[in-house]
Scaffold this motif. Sequence first.
Motif, short mmCIF file in Angstrom:
data_model
loop_
_atom_site.label_atom_id
_atom_site.label_comp_id
_atom_site.label_asym_id
_atom_site.label_seq_id
_atom_site.Cartn_x
_atom_site.Cartn_y
_atom_site.Cartn_z
N ARG A 1 -38.66 -15.51 -58.47
CA ARG A 1 -38.43 -14.15 -58.62
C ARG A 1 -39.99 -13.19 -58.49
O ARG A 1 -39.87 -11.91 -58.30
N ALA A 2 -40.98 -14.07 -58.78
CA ALA A 2 -42.14 -13.56 -58.47
C ALA A 2 -42.56 -12.85 -57.17
O ALA A 2 -42.96 -11.96 -56.71
N LEU A 3 -42.05 -13.82 -56.33
CA LEU A 3 -42.19 -13.66 -54.65
C LEU A 3 -41.15 -12.09 -54.32
O LEU A 3 -41.88 -11.49 -53.79
N GLU A 4 -40.05 -12.44 -54.83
CA GLU A 4 -39.09 -10.98 -54.83
C GLU A 4 -39.77 -9.87 -55.20
O GLU A 4 -40.06 -8.60 -54.48
N TYR A 5 -40.28 -10.01 -56.49
CA TYR A 5 -41.21 -8.79 -57.06
C TYR A 5 -42.42 -8.13 -56.11
O TYR A 5 -42.30 -7.02 -55.79
N LEU A 6 -43.12 -9.28 -55.69
CA LEU A 6 -44.23 -8.96 -54.75
C LEU A 6 -43.70 -8.27 -53.56
O LEU A 6 -44.50 -7.24 -53.17
N THR A 7 -42.73 -8.79 -53.02
CA THR A 7 -42.25 -8.43 -51.86
C THR A 7 -41.40 -7.04 -51.79
O THR A 7 -42.01 -5.93 -51.17
N GLN A 8 -40.84 -6.95 -52.86
CA GLN A 8 -40.00 -5.35 -53.40
C GLN A 8 -41.28 -4.36 -53.52
O GLN A 8 -41.21 -3.21 -53.03
N SER A 9 -42.36 -4.80 -54.10
CA SER A 9 -43.36 -3.69 -54.72
C SER A 9 -44.16 -3.50 -53.51
O SER A 9 -44.63 -2.05 -53.31
N ARG A 10 -44.26 -4.27 -52.68
CA ARG A 10 -45.13 -3.97 -51.20
C ARG A 10 -44.22 -2.88 -50.54
O ARG A 10 -44.96 -2.02 -50.03
N SER A 11 -42.99 -3.27 -50.39
CA SER A 11 -42.13 -2.11 -49.67
C SER A 11 -42.08 -0.88 -50.12
O SER A 11 -42.15 0.19 -49.55
N GLU A 12 -42.13 -0.80 -51.68
CA GLU A 12 -42.03 0.25 -52.36
C GLU A 12 -43.74 1.13 -52.31
O GLU A 12 -43.50 2.20 -51.94
N TYR A 13 -44.69 0.33 -52.18
CA TYR A 13 -45.98 0.83 -52.35
C TYR A 13 -46.12 1.38 -51.05
O TYR A 13 -46.59 2.53 -50.41
N HIS A 14 -45.53 0.78 -49.72
CA HIS A 14 -45.64 1.31 -48.40
C HIS A 14 -44.94 2.40 -48.15
O HIS A 14 -45.45 3.55 -47.73
N ARG A 15 -43.72 2.50 -48.82
CA ARG A 15 -42.82 3.77 -48.57
C ARG A 15 -43.57 5.05 -49.29
O ARG A 15 -43.41 6.11 -48.63
N MET A 16 -44.12 4.93 -50.42
CA MET A 16 -44.94 5.86 -51.21
C MET A 16 -46.15 6.41 -50.47
O MET A 16 -46.38 7.60 -50.70
N ASN A 17 -46.81 5.49 -49.75
CA ASN A 17 -47.72 5.93 -49.19
C ASN A 17 -47.77 6.48 -47.61
O ASN A 17 -48.86 6.58 -47.06
N THR A 18 -46.33 6.35 -47.05
CA THR A 18 -46.20 6.83 -45.72
C THR A 18 -46.21 8.36 -45.91
O THR A 18 -45.53 8.98 -46.43
#
Length: 161
Positions: A140-157
């Motif tokens: 779950r922690a790995l999924e959270y980190l992966t999801q957060s990373r893609s959310e962060y990337h999308r917000m900063n594009t």
Amino acid sequence: MCRKCKEEKPLSEFGANKRYEGGLERRCKECLRGMRQDAYDRNPELYRQAANRKRKYRREPGGPDSPEGRRRRHLQEAYGITPEDEKRLLESQGGLCPICGSPAQVVDHCHTTGRVRGLLCQKCNRGLGHFIDNPVMLVRALEYLTQSRSEYHRMNTVVGA
């Protein structure tokens, strides 16, 4: 009341002693200090010899109270291994934590079975401990980190650039 001087004194004037009911000495600190001083004055050499024996015992390399002796006892009591077992394990891992690659320093073990799994660095060992050795929580922690990373990337594009 002190059994020696027979004076009523506050409890703070009595030292701790687990052997007695209530966990306090029967004589006040002042009386005990005087008794110990009298005993020393009667035979100071006896006290010097005892102090030297204690120092020697602590200083003996590999002795029970040396750092090596305490480490040996800890490894045996906590994990059922010897320092030699720990050294072989460290060598088999190339001296590194298998999770992050930092120098391995601590014994990792299963809290359910007590079986030693390997040697880890402090951070990785604590991380597993905080996740209670639960693989589901780690996934779950790995999924959270992966999801957060893609959310962060999308917000900063930059849109439309």
